[in-house]
Scaffold this motif. Sequence first.
Motif, PDB file in Angstrom:
ATOM      1  N   PHE A  58     -25.188 -32.009  18.032  1.00  0.00           N
ATOM      2  CA  PHE A  58     -25.668 -32.828  19.141  1.00  0.00           C
ATOM      3  C   PHE A  58     -27.188 -32.824  19.139  1.00  0.00           C
ATOM      4  O   PHE A  58     -27.804 -31.908  18.605  1.00  0.00           O
ATOM      5  CB  PHE A  58     -25.178 -32.260  20.483  1.00  0.00           C
ATOM      6  N   PRO A  59     -27.792 -33.812  19.807  1.00  0.00           N
ATOM      7  CA  PRO A  59     -29.246 -33.780  19.966  1.00  0.00           C
ATOM      8  C   PRO A  59     -29.619 -32.626  20.910  1.00  0.00           C
ATOM      9  O   PRO A  59     -28.752 -32.087  21.604  1.00  0.00           O
ATOM     10  CB  PRO A  59     -29.575 -35.144  20.566  1.00  0.00           C
ATOM     11  N   PRO A  60     -30.889 -32.248  20.977  1.00  0.00           N
ATOM     12  CA  PRO A  60     -31.307 -31.168  21.882  1.00  0.00           C
ATOM     13  C   PRO A  60     -30.996 -31.508  23.345  1.00  0.00           C
ATOM     14  O   PRO A  60     -31.363 -32.574  23.826  1.00  0.00           O
ATOM     15  CB  PRO A  60     -32.818 -31.061  21.658  1.00  0.00           C
ATOM     16  N   SER A  61     -30.301 -30.623  24.028  1.00  0.00           N
ATOM     17  CA  SER A  61     -29.874 -30.895  25.399  1.00  0.00           C
ATOM     18  C   SER A  61     -31.042 -31.021  26.369  1.00  0.00           C
ATOM     19  O   SER A  61     -30.952 -31.780  27.341  1.00  0.00           O
ATOM     20  CB  SER A  61     -28.903 -29.823  25.884  1.00  0.00           C
ATOM     21  N   GLU A  62     -32.143 -30.337  26.113  1.00  0.00           N
ATOM     22  CA  GLU A  62     -33.262 -30.411  27.055  1.00  0.00           C
ATOM     23  C   GLU A  62     -33.839 -31.820  27.173  1.00  0.00           C
ATOM     24  O   GLU A  62     -34.424 -32.177  28.188  1.00  0.00           O
ATOM     25  CB  GLU A  62     -34.366 -29.402  26.713  1.00  0.00           C
ATOM     26  N   ALA A  63     -33.648 -32.644  26.176  1.00  0.00           N
ATOM     27  CA  ALA A  63     -34.120 -34.031  26.229  1.00  0.00           C
ATOM     28  C   ALA A  63     -33.264 -34.898  27.151  1.00  0.00           C
ATOM     29  O   ALA A  63     -33.649 -36.023  27.476  1.00  0.00           O
ATOM     30  CB  ALA A  63     -34.141 -34.634  24.827  1.00  0.00           C
ATOM     31  N   PHE A  64     -32.116 -34.367  27.601  1.00  0.00           N
ATOM     32  CA  PHE A  64     -31.178 -35.144  28.408  1.00  0.00           C
ATOM     33  C   PHE A  64     -30.950 -34.550  29.801  1.00  0.00           C
ATOM     34  O   PHE A  64     -30.301 -35.174  30.626  1.00  0.00           O
ATOM     35  CB  PHE A  64     -29.844 -35.269  27.677  1.00  0.00           C
ATOM     36  N   GLU A  65     -31.482 -33.366  30.066  1.00  0.00           N
ATOM     37  CA  GLU A  65     -31.267 -32.695  31.353  1.00  0.00           C
ATOM     38  C   GLU A  65     -31.679 -33.561  32.541  1.00  0.00           C
ATOM     39  O   GLU A  65     -31.015 -33.565  33.566  1.00  0.00           O
ATOM     40  CB  GLU A  65     -32.032 -31.370  31.406  1.00  0.00           C
ATOM     41  N   HIS A  66     -32.760 -34.306  32.409  1.00  0.00           N
ATOM     42  CA  HIS A  66     -33.259 -35.116  33.530  1.00  0.00           C
ATOM     43  C   HIS A  66     -32.360 -36.317  33.847  1.00  0.00           C
ATOM     44  O   HIS A  66     -32.521 -36.953  34.871  1.00  0.00           O
ATOM     45  CB  HIS A  66     -34.686 -35.601  33.237  1.00  0.00           C
TER      46      HIS A  66
END
Length: 104
Positions: A90-98
Amino acid sequence: MEIIVSDHDKRRKRRLTVPREQIEWYPAIDPDLCNSCSSCFDFCPKEVFASGPREEGLRCRPKMTVAEPYRCIVLCSACERICAAGAISFPPSEAFEHLVEYTD
């Protein structure tokens, strides 16, 4: 940086801040690592995965594909842990948290 989601947050309802079709959160399958075991297909309740085209040669089962990427639950990556071959990422989750709000 790794995002740690508490057990409390895992049980909370999530709401997306933008339409799902605008969020590019979904798995990728490395075809060189996929061993056609179908564990991702069997595991995923959202039916994100499907069998790919049958290959010529000795392979009995086709490799898995991401057939319905936008059915994937944003920030869920459980299938990555299910894949014994390590073919799912998966892509890095921190880029999607917002893009996710937690509600009670």
